[in-house]
Design a protein around this motif. Structure first.
Motif, mmCIF file in Angstrom:
data_model
loop_
_atom_site.group_PDB
_atom_site.id
_atom_site.type_symbol
_atom_site.label_atom_id
_atom_site.label_comp_id
_atom_site.label_asym_id
_atom_site.label_seq_id
_atom_site.Cartn_x
_atom_site.Cartn_y
_atom_site.Cartn_z
ATOM 1 N N PRO A 195 65.586 -18.611 -26.374
ATOM 2 C CA PRO A 195 66.148 -18.951 -27.685
ATOM 3 C C PRO A 195 65.160 -18.771 -28.842
ATOM 4 N N PHE A 196 63.874 -18.536 -28.541
ATOM 5 C CA PHE A 196 62.877 -18.331 -29.586
ATOM 6 C C PHE A 196 62.078 -17.066 -29.317
ATOM 7 N N LYS A 197 61.715 -16.397 -30.414
ATOM 8 C CA LYS A 197 60.921 -15.171 -30.335
ATOM 9 C C LYS A 197 59.502 -15.453 -30.812
ATOM 10 N N PHE A 198 58.555 -14.791 -30.198
ATOM 11 C CA PHE A 198 57.168 -14.914 -30.628
ATOM 12 C C PHE A 198 57.005 -14.310 -32.016
ATOM 13 N N SER A 199 56.234 -15.001 -32.867
ATOM 14 C CA SER A 199 55.986 -14.508 -34.219
ATOM 15 C C SER A 199 54.516 -14.174 -34.426
ATOM 16 N N VAL A 200 53.649 -15.187 -34.319
ATOM 17 C CA VAL A 200 52.230 -14.939 -34.585
ATOM 18 C C VAL A 200 51.374 -15.932 -33.808
ATOM 19 N N TRP A 201 50.178 -15.508 -33.445
ATOM 20 C CA TRP A 201 49.194 -16.389 -32.807
ATOM 21 C C TRP A 201 47.903 -16.315 -33.605
ATOM 22 N N ALA A 202 47.613 -17.366 -34.347
ATOM 23 C CA ALA A 202 46.344 -17.479 -35.064
ATOM 24 C C ALA A 202 45.382 -18.204 -34.139
ATOM 25 N N LYS A 203 44.554 -17.452 -33.429
ATOM 26 C CA LYS A 203 43.682 -18.021 -32.393
ATOM 27 C C LYS A 203 42.863 -19.184 -32.954
ATOM 28 N N GLY A 204 42.820 -20.254 -32.180
ATOM 29 C CA GLY A 204 42.072 -21.427 -32.576
ATOM 30 C C GLY A 204 42.823 -22.375 -33.477
ATOM 31 N N ASP A 205 44.057 -21.996 -33.864
ATOM 32 C CA ASP A 205 44.792 -22.846 -34.804
ATOM 33 C C ASP A 205 46.249 -23.079 -34.414
ATOM 34 N N HIS A 206 47.047 -22.016 -34.315
ATOM 35 C CA HIS A 206 48.471 -22.237 -34.070
ATOM 36 C C HIS A 206 49.166 -20.998 -33.517
ATOM 37 N N LEU A 224 66.679 -25.365 -34.464
ATOM 38 C CA LEU A 224 65.406 -25.054 -35.105
ATOM 39 C C LEU A 224 65.315 -23.568 -35.433
ATOM 40 N N GLU A 225 64.827 -23.262 -36.636
ATOM 41 C CA GLU A 225 64.628 -21.881 -37.059
ATOM 42 C C GLU A 225 63.184 -21.436 -36.825
ATOM 43 N N LYS A 226 62.244 -22.375 -36.953
ATOM 44 C CA LYS A 226 60.835 -22.041 -36.805
ATOM 45 C C LYS A 226 60.104 -23.205 -36.132
ATOM 46 N N VAL A 227 59.217 -22.869 -35.211
ATOM 47 C CA VAL A 227 58.388 -23.878 -34.547
ATOM 48 C C VAL A 227 56.939 -23.418 -34.610
ATOM 49 N N THR A 228 56.072 -24.323 -35.035
ATOM 50 C CA THR A 228 54.642 -24.053 -35.057
ATOM 51 C C THR A 228 53.948 -24.997 -34.081
ATOM 52 N N PHE A 229 53.244 -24.420 -33.107
ATOM 53 C CA PHE A 229 52.423 -25.202 -32.184
ATOM 54 C C PHE A 229 51.018 -25.287 -32.776
ATOM 55 N N ARG A 230 50.615 -26.490 -33.179
ATOM 56 C CA ARG A 230 49.286 -26.708 -33.744
ATOM 57 C C ARG A 230 48.353 -27.226 -32.662
ATOM 58 N N PHE A 231 47.161 -26.646 -32.570
ATOM 59 C CA PHE A 231 46.199 -27.024 -31.534
ATOM 60 C C PHE A 231 45.110 -27.908 -32.130
ATOM 61 N N ILE A 232 45.095 -29.174 -31.672
ATOM 62 C CA ILE A 232 44.138 -30.174 -32.172
ATOM 63 C C ILE A 232 43.559 -30.886 -30.956
ATOM 64 N N SER A 233 42.291 -30.677 -30.682
ATOM 65 C CA SER A 233 41.702 -31.210 -29.458
ATOM 66 C C SER A 233 41.138 -32.617 -29.611
ATOM 67 N N ASP A 234 40.776 -33.006 -30.816
ATOM 68 C CA ASP A 234 40.165 -34.323 -31.018
ATOM 69 C C ASP A 234 41.241 -35.402 -31.174
ATOM 70 N N PRO A 235 41.220 -36.439 -30.339
ATOM 71 C CA PRO A 235 42.267 -37.477 -30.396
ATOM 72 C C PRO A 235 42.375 -38.158 -31.763
ATOM 73 N N GLN A 236 41.248 -38.434 -32.395
ATOM 74 C CA GLN A 236 41.296 -39.065 -33.720
ATOM 75 C C GLN A 236 41.982 -38.147 -34.722
#
Length: 509
Positions: A195-206, A224-236
């Motif tokens: 149901p979703f197509k790949f758009s962009v991969w900004a390495k280290g971010d999203h 949903l029309e757009k989904v952004t996976f944000r990568f945040i490793s620090d729990p705080q």
């Protein structure tokens, strides 16, 4: 001379009131439309995937971005852990368990226009089981000896022996269908049927996904029309991003000690669900002193699982006595097999020839549960005269090199995320270097029967062997800690398979 009529104050008041009401109504309508039209989602993840093709690499973060979103399988695993039809709309299994005949969906296209049919499915499975396959679960397809495609919508698998878990395995991320023309590039630019197509991969971010307007399954209303996976490793930083509204959801929040900080938040809600994440401290069973079962048993009895769960995960977890979770069929609570008893642990060490203990090193990946667990374990081992040095090890690259592939380690600690993966102790080679012929025979028998009650009985026996033999120190199952916007609907609260399935996710109007 121009005449001016005296203004009617009543008319003016009525016009002003009407205008105000109209403006207010339009404003409210605009707000309502804006709310109803909210179709973007910012979703947080603690670990960035190493690639975007789950059929060529094992890290679960790959599937957490792509499975059921970009890629689909012949079948799928739903939130309750059940096998459900997907690109195969039905199937039949021969009485001898050696032939699986799938009827496939028609009119399915990949995101780049490739047609999905039986020849595509055959290509995918041949790629997964072939001599050159790098599929992380290649063993799933080992009993498939040949594949027929009598027509575009029929796929026939011929097996060398009955394989009771085959359908379940076909629902995993490693079994998704890929396009012959696009599979070589799926690691960086994935192309699926989902149901979703790949758009962009900004390495280290999203990573950004966009809705697939041509999705084949018209019975599903993707909101949903757009989904952004944000990568945040620090729990705080994860908590701060949630509170600031920079991310809408963290379905796997990595800081249990911060869960209470969201209490009373007007916008956010917290969820505690179940997972298959089994935290175990694996040992190199061919390296002294871990080649002696008595030593492994002593180390297990030196550990108070409840205290480890408190120290590592704020008490949010379930103690386990084998490599199995309470969610799984045939589960046995075996935490009483080798319960915490420091005195007995010291006696066992002495019997094994280590009255003064010994020294070893544990390699800990950087995920929060690992160093925290290790620090508690270190103190408990010291109580029986054993010195454990802690070696922080970058995950996945360095850990895979040293432990998983190189098997150059004493002990490590990691959360095994794959559901029903007790069979890893029968794999040869595997990083535990554990060998037990009786256990291996049980695992074979499980696949040779489709009788669920018989399978459960055999799973119970397999668990008992591991609880007694202790190829790894079985610690606890991590819960699924979710934090997300109260207006979000459709995120999975439980996790029978590591995932972020977005098909039915929407914003409340």
């Amino acid at each position: 001379m121009t005449k001016f009529s005296r203004p009617n104050l009543g008319d003016i008041a009525r016009r002003l009131a009407f205008g105000t009401a109209l403006s207010t109504g339009l404003l409210m309508m605009g707000l309502t439309q804006a709310q109803a039209a909210k179709t973007a989602l910012n979703l947080g993840m603690s670990v960035e995937p190493t690639g975007l093709d789950p059929t060529i690499a094992a890290p679960v973060a790959i599937g957490q971005v792509t499975w059921q979103n970009i890629f689909e399988g012949l079948v799928a695993i739903d939130e309750s852990g059940k096998i459900v039809p997907q690109l195969a709309k039905s199937w039949e299994i021969s009485p001898d368990g050696l032939t699986y005949t799938f009827k496939l969906q028609s009119g399915v296209k990949f995101h780049d226009g490739q047609t999905f049919d039986s020849t595509t499915a055959k290509f995918t499975l041949d790629r997964a089981r072939g001599a050159d396959s790098v599929n992380p679960q290649k063993r799933f397809f080992a009993t498939i000896v040949s594949i027929d495609t009598p027509d575009a919508e029929t796929l026939v698998l011929h097996l060398s022996s009955p394989t009771g878990s085959l359908l379940y395995w076909l629902g995993w991320p490693s079994s998704v269908m890929v396009g012959p023309k696009s599979s070589a590039n799926d690691k960086t630019t994935p192309v699926g049927t989902g149901p979703f197509k790949f758009s962009v991969w900004a390495k280290g971010d999203h990573v950004d996904l966009m809705k697939n307007p041509d999705y084949w399954n018209k019975s599903v209303d993707v909101k949903l029309e757009k989904v952004t996976f944000r990568f945040i490793s620090d729990p705080q930083a994860e908590a701060a991003a949630l509170k600031a509204g920079d991310v809408d959801a963290f379905p796997e929040f990595a800081a249990p000690e911060l869960m209470n900080s969201f209490e009373g938040d007007a916008r956010l809600t917290t969820k505690i669900g179940n997972t298959e994440l089994k935290v175990v401290a694996g040992m190199n069973n061919t390296r002294k002193p871990f080649d002696d079962k008595r030593v492994r048993q002593a180390l297990m009895m030196a550990l108070d699982r409840k205290t480890i769960i408190e120290g590592a995960w704020s008490g949010l977890g379930t103690a386990i006595g084998s490599h199995y979770t309470p969610n799984d069929p045939g589960y046995k609570d075996l935490t009483g097999t080798l319960p915490y008893d420091a005195a007995k642990a010291r006696a066992l060490l002495a019997e094994a020839g280590y009255p003064n203990g010994f020294t070893f090193t544990i390699k800990t990946p950087q995920m929060a549960y690992a160093p925290r667990s290790a620090q508690v374990m270190q103190a408990m081992f010291a109580d029986i005269g054993v010195t454990m040095n802690i070696d922080p090890t970058e995950f996945p690259a360095k850990w895979v090199q040293d432990v998983f592939t190189g098997r150059n380690y004493d002990m490590t600690i990691v959360a095994h995320a794959e559901p029903m993966d007790i069979d890893i102790y029968s794999r040869d080679p595997y990083y535990f270097n554990y060998k037990n012929s009786a256990f291996n025979e049980l695992i074979k028998k499980i696949q040779l029967t489709a009788d669920v009650s018989e399978q459960n009985k055999l799973y119970g026996e397999a668990q008992s062997i591991l609880a007694e033999d202790v190829p790894a120190l079985f610690l606890f199952v991590m819960p699924k800690l979710g934090v997300w916007d109260k207006k979000l609907r459709g995120l999975w609260e439980n996790e029978p398979i590591p995932s972020n399935v977005l098909t039915n996710v929407s914003w409340e109007g």
